[in-house]
Design a protein around this motif. Sequence first.
Motif, PDB file in Angstrom:
ATOM      1  N   GLU A   1       0.849  -1.187   0.000  1.00 53.28           N
ATOM      2  CA  GLU A   1       0.000   0.000   0.000  1.00 53.28           C
ATOM      3  C   GLU A   1       0.888   1.241   0.000  1.00 53.28           C
TER       4      GLU A   1
ATOM      5  N   TYR B   1       1.209   5.596   0.079  1.00 51.57           N
ATOM      6  CA  TYR B   1       0.536   6.756   0.670  1.00 51.57           C
ATOM      7  C   TYR B   1       1.042   8.046   0.032  1.00 51.57           C
TER       8      TYR B   1
ATOM      9  N   ARG C   1      -2.527   8.130  -3.914  1.00 50.14           N
ATOM     10  CA  ARG C   1      -3.952   8.155  -3.547  1.00 50.14           C
ATOM     11  C   ARG C   1      -4.740   9.141  -4.399  1.00 50.14           C
TER      12      ARG C   1
ATOM     13  N   TYR D   1      -7.050  -0.818  -2.000  1.00 49.76           N
ATOM     14  CA  TYR D   1      -7.173   0.609  -1.721  1.00 49.76           C
ATOM     15  C   TYR D   1      -7.292   1.439  -2.999  1.00 49.76           C
TER      16      TYR D   1
ATOM     17  N   ASN E   1      -8.404   3.468  -6.252  1.00 46.77           N
ATOM     18  CA  ASN E   1      -9.555   4.217  -6.751  1.00 46.77           C
ATOM     19  C   ASN E   1      -9.757   3.841  -8.216  1.00 46.77           C
TER      20      ASN E   1
END
Length: 358
Positions: free
Chosen positions: A40, A42, A101, A128, A130
């Motif tokens: 993941e 960030y 993100r 996660y 989009n």
Amino acid sequence: MPQSPIFHFLHLLAFTSFAFATTATAVTPLITKQFREASEFYNSPGCPAMIATGHGDESNGQASILCSDQAVHVAMTLDKPYIRGSMAAIFSVLQHSSCPRNIAFHFVVSATGNASLLRATISSSFPYLNFKLYHFDDTTISRLISTSIRSALDCPLNYARSYLADLLPSCVRRVLYLDSDLVLVDDIALLAATRLGDNSVLAAPEYCNANFISYFTPMFWSNPLLSLTFSNRKACYFNTGVMVIDLDRWREGDYTRKIEEWMGIQKRMRIYELGSLPPFLLVFAGNIAPVDQRWNQHGLGGDNFEGLCRDLHPGPVSLLHWSGKGKPWARLDAKRPCPLDALWAPYDLLEASSGLDY
């Protein structure tokens, strides 16, 4: 002695439970075990907040980014033959982004494809992410496609890039289209920020040293009604696997119909041999905004016939593109990789013991 009804019920229940467990065991790996879950990522400090500029139909908080001008909008196609490449491409985009993100992925899938399985595959490795899936009805385009020098180029989904302005919502005003056989090694925001100037509809790296004449047949060049389309244009070859597109300008100019018109002419009088590329050249070559060639080190898959190994073009590299017949995952599996395929391998999310049999 006859067995009681309750015995038959318990026997049926046990069989059903076993069958369900067996089915679940067989199906689950196809969705959750083929590709491992990616790390993941960030946002860095200073990444802009997402503000919705239009409407969205997502109920899980994704609507704002899927319609935000602050987002980097990326469009790709998804299908079974290239899903492994797509996963690697997505992973590379996120890994090298300063604001991962803030990236909105718009995936186009064939209306006849297994969209639910493709969605589950993406969600499993990138929980996660989009993203939104768009169904591409290839009925119309299938009637316009002419056979080319390589069958993979004739896939209707290969032409979906011409329909992004129709498929994506009107709130998406600008999009970066990426092929599935590439990886980024630089921040995608730098590419997405390419200036299109006052009139250009799209931007892409140009290669003016390429033999532009070879992309069209002698029939095309001998017909002045056709060849004059390039008059007053300094037409150069560009690869359509990496493009920054102003969708507002595309819609205003109705460029999808213009591409379809050239495809209709091709059906009647063979004016080119490749797939979806020549119509783009006919409509846009000589009128696109320039992009540094570092953003499409293409041709790493070799030519369209043998897919032999190739070296990088001189200069810096921000994006590696295995356009051509040879794909890095196929060559790695066959134990016959090219030297540059080692640069793709770190982004491969396929489980070591997995098989692609769905």
